[in-house]
Design an enzyme around this catalytic site. Structure first.
Site, PDB file in Angstrom:
ATOM      1  N   HIS A  79       0.865  -1.171   0.000  1.00  0.00           N
ATOM      2  CA  HIS A  79       0.000   0.000   0.000  1.00  0.00           C
ATOM      3  C   HIS A  79       0.906   1.226   0.000  1.00  0.00           C
ATOM      4  O   HIS A  79       1.408   1.640   1.044  1.00  0.00           O
ATOM      5  CB  HIS A  79      -0.927  -0.022   1.219  1.00  0.00           C
ATOM      6  CG  HIS A  79      -1.979  -1.074   1.124  1.00  0.00           C
ATOM      7  ND1 HIS A  79      -1.698  -2.416   1.261  1.00  0.00           N
ATOM      8  CD2 HIS A  79      -3.307  -0.978   0.871  1.00  0.00           C
ATOM      9  CE1 HIS A  79      -2.821  -3.106   1.110  1.00  0.00           C
ATOM     10  NE2 HIS A  79      -3.811  -2.252   0.873  1.00  0.00           N
ATOM     11  N   HIS A 104      -0.765  -5.928  -5.650  1.00  0.00           N
ATOM     12  CA  HIS A 104      -1.167  -7.231  -5.114  1.00  0.00           C
ATOM     13  C   HIS A 104      -0.551  -8.327  -5.970  1.00  0.00           C
ATOM     14  O   HIS A 104      -0.560  -8.229  -7.193  1.00  0.00           O
ATOM     15  CB  HIS A 104      -2.684  -7.420  -5.187  1.00  0.00           C
ATOM     16  CG  HIS A 104      -3.488  -6.373  -4.504  1.00  0.00           C
ATOM     17  ND1 HIS A 104      -3.711  -5.122  -5.059  1.00  0.00           N
ATOM     18  CD2 HIS A 104      -4.150  -6.384  -3.325  1.00  0.00           C
ATOM     19  CE1 HIS A 104      -4.474  -4.422  -4.235  1.00  0.00           C
ATOM     20  NE2 HIS A 104      -4.761  -5.166  -3.179  1.00  0.00           N
TER      21      HIS A 104
END
Length: 158
Positions: A79, A104
């Site tokens: 993130h 991801h």
């Protein structure tokens, strides 16, 4: 009231934001529980179509750490938070608006050698912070996915 927070308040919110992001990426749920407010506003309509106006902290940690979400040991994330604009909305509330990139990868097995899915979200996020017992805590998020790379929509699908 809508103003720029003091340097001290902005850096304290930034520290809470850092702890939130790192706890997600390291799957450190105890660390997550320490940086969040007792209740959170979670607007994940852009992620999987759900909104919670006042989710208790323990339910939030349970949802995030579940095997169907970030608790899946085969999913790695980053993130990444870019530039931020801070707005103090009350004495004990600050809103952040951030540039975001969330990467991801899903792996085939516990050896973490073969990537079977990739999905990266690009955009921004609005985050909320609340002062609790003198400390700024992460109090919610609303991601905005402007565009995605690869198969972001399949990362959490079973």
């Amino acid at each position: 009231m809508s103003k720029t927070p003091s340097y001290e308040d902005a850096t304290a919110c930034q520290a809470a934001l850092f702890e939130w992001a790192e706890s997600y990426d390291l799957k450190d749920w105890n660390r997550l529980s320490k940086c969040i407010a007792p209740t959170l506003q979670i607007d994940y309509r852009a992620v999987f179509g759900q909104f919670w106006e006042a989710m208790p902290a323990d339910e939030f940690v349970g949802m995030i750490s579940s095997p169907g979400f970030l608790g899946n040991p085969l999913i790695k994330t980053q993130h990444f938070v870019g530039m931020t604009r801070w707005t103090q909305t009350s004495e004990d509330s600050v809103t952040g608006r951030h540039q975001m990139r969330v990467a991801h990868q899903k792996y085939a097995d516990a050896q973490m050698k073969e990537v079977v899915l990739k999905g990266h979200g690009h955009g921004g996020a609005t985050t909320w912070f609340r002062k609790v017992d003198g400390d700024w805590k992460f109090a919610g998020i609303e991601p905005e996915i402007r565009w995605a790379e690869f198969d972001l929509d399949k990362i959490f699908a079973e």
